[in-house]
Design a protein around this motif. Structure first.
Motif, PDB file in Angstrom:
ATOM      1  N   MET A  82       0.887  -1.128   0.134  1.00 35.62           N
ATOM      2  CA  MET A  82       0.033   0.116  -0.052  1.00 35.62           C
ATOM      3  C   MET A  82       0.882   1.379   0.029  1.00 35.62           C
ATOM      4  SD  MET A  82      -2.839  -1.232   2.714  1.00 35.62           S
ATOM      5  CE  MET A  82      -1.838  -1.056   4.107  1.00 35.62           C
ATOM      6  N   ASN A  83       0.811   2.074  -1.109  1.00 41.04           N
ATOM      7  CA  ASN A  83       1.610   3.243  -1.157  1.00 41.04           C
ATOM      8  C   ASN A  83       0.633   4.457  -1.278  1.00 41.04           C
ATOM      9  OD1 ASN A  83       3.783   1.635  -1.287  1.00 41.04           O
ATOM     10  ND2 ASN A  83       3.540   1.548  -3.766  1.00 41.04           N
ATOM     11  N   SER A  84       1.195   5.672  -1.111  1.00 36.80           N
ATOM     12  CA  SER A  84       0.625   6.871  -1.149  1.00 36.80           C
ATOM     13  C   SER A  84      -0.960   6.615  -0.278  1.00 36.80           C
ATOM     14  CB  SER A  84      -0.047   7.235  -2.486  1.00 36.80           C
ATOM     15  OG  SER A  84       1.276   7.183  -3.393  1.00 36.80           O
ATOM     16  N   LEU A  85      -0.629   6.291   1.040  1.00 35.90           N
ATOM     17  CA  LEU A  85      -1.924   6.128   1.785  1.00 35.90           C
ATOM     18  C   LEU A  85      -2.504   7.476   2.180  1.00 35.90           C
ATOM     19  CD1 LEU A  85      -0.068   3.192   3.928  1.00 35.90           C
ATOM     20  CD2 LEU A  85      -2.588   2.978   2.511  1.00 35.90           C
ATOM     21  N   LYS A  86      -3.788   7.053   2.298  1.00 39.34           N
ATOM     22  CA  LYS A  86      -4.510   8.593   2.555  1.00 39.34           C
ATOM     23  C   LYS A  86      -5.456   8.019   3.926  1.00 39.34           C
ATOM     24  CE  LYS A  86      -5.632   9.130  -2.336  1.00 39.34           C
ATOM     25  NZ  LYS A  86      -6.726   9.124  -3.358  1.00 39.34           N
ATOM     26  N   PRO A  87      -5.958   9.190   4.670  1.00 35.88           N
ATOM     27  CA  PRO A  87      -6.430   8.886   6.004  1.00 35.88           C
ATOM     28  C   PRO A  87      -7.793   8.075   5.620  1.00 35.88           C
ATOM     29  CG  PRO A  87      -5.927  11.274   5.783  1.00 35.88           C
ATOM     30  CD  PRO A  87      -5.567  10.636   4.302  1.00 35.88           C
ATOM     31  N   GLY A  88      -8.554   8.156   4.589  1.00 31.38           N
ATOM     32  CA  GLY A  88      -9.512   7.483   4.047  1.00 31.38           C
ATOM     33  C   GLY A  88      -9.259   6.077   3.833  1.00 31.38           C
ATOM     34  N   ASP A  89      -8.092   5.587   4.008  1.00 31.59           N
ATOM     35  CA  ASP A  89      -7.387   3.991   3.824  1.00 31.59           C
ATOM     36  C   ASP A  89      -7.442   3.323   5.225  1.00 31.59           C
ATOM     37  OD1 ASP A  89      -5.141   5.125   1.458  1.00 31.59           O
ATOM     38  OD2 ASP A  89      -7.170   4.154   1.115  1.00 31.59           O
ATOM     39  N   THR A  90      -7.791   4.281   6.188  1.00 31.53           N
ATOM     40  CA  THR A  90      -7.870   3.830   7.604  1.00 31.53           C
ATOM     41  C   THR A  90      -9.157   2.969   7.684  1.00 31.53           C
ATOM     42  OG1 THR A  90      -6.826   5.863   8.576  1.00 31.53           O
ATOM     43  CG2 THR A  90      -8.339   4.443   9.927  1.00 31.53           C
ATOM     44  N   ALA A  91      -8.444   1.842   8.203  1.00 32.47           N
ATOM     45  CA  ALA A  91      -9.665   0.355   8.288  1.00 32.47           C
ATOM     46  C   ALA A  91      -8.990  -0.549   9.189  1.00 32.47           C
ATOM     47  CB  ALA A  91     -10.171   0.033   6.965  1.00 32.47           C
ATOM     48  N   VAL A  92      -9.905  -1.677   9.410  1.00 31.79           N
ATOM     49  CA  VAL A  92      -9.224  -3.086   9.694  1.00 31.79           C
ATOM     50  C   VAL A  92      -9.126  -3.684   8.389  1.00 31.79           C
ATOM     51  CG1 VAL A  92      -9.646  -5.154  10.905  1.00 31.79           C
ATOM     52  CG2 VAL A  92     -10.418  -2.963  11.969  1.00 31.79           C
ATOM     53  N   TYR A  93      -8.054  -4.434   8.277  1.00 28.79           N
ATOM     54  CA  TYR A  93      -7.992  -5.177   6.717  1.00 28.79           C
ATOM     55  C   TYR A  93      -7.679  -6.602   7.080  1.00 28.79           C
ATOM     56  CZ  TYR A  93      -6.835  -0.834   4.144  1.00 28.79           C
ATOM     57  OH  TYR A  93      -6.975   0.314   3.703  1.00 28.79           O
TER      58      TYR A  93
END
Length: 117
Positions: A82-93
């Protein structure tokens, strides 16, 4: 029975990178789909990326060009860069394995990814 163990989550600043890994125990056939889903607070679980052994990866539109999924059939592992992560990527994966013959889904326990400054 398939068991999945994830690793690699954590806290990262916006624009940063993380790599998630998932190791599967049990019998995994190449035609099983392996992949990653995520669930943010108050939202439904959603597909992030999937891949069939030897097949073309499938990505959610929101992560195309930023995330890359890979699979090692010999080791029964699947990874998500995962690159260029954004706050919107915050989650349990969650790691997922899908057996299309038995129509059965297997899930890992989940790993938290938090993107915040």
């Amino acid at each position: 029975q398939v068991q999945l163990v994830e690793s690699g989550g954590g806290l990262v600043q916006p624009g940063g990178s993380l790599r998630l890994s998932c190791a599967a125990s049990g019998s995994i056939s190449n035609f099983y789909t392996m992949g990653w889903y995520r669930q943010a607070p108050g939202k439904q679980r959603e597909l992030v990326a999937t891949i069939i052994g030897g097949g073309k990866p499938n990505y959610a539109d929101s992560v195309k060009g930023r995330f890359s999924i890979s699979r090692d059939n010999a080791k029964n592992t699947v990874s998500l860069q995962m690159n260029s992560l954004k706050p919107g990527d915050t989650a349990v994966y969650y790691c997922n394995v899908y057996n299309p013959v038995a129509v059965t889904n297997y899930w890992g326990q989940g790993t938290q990814v938090t993107v915040s400054s």
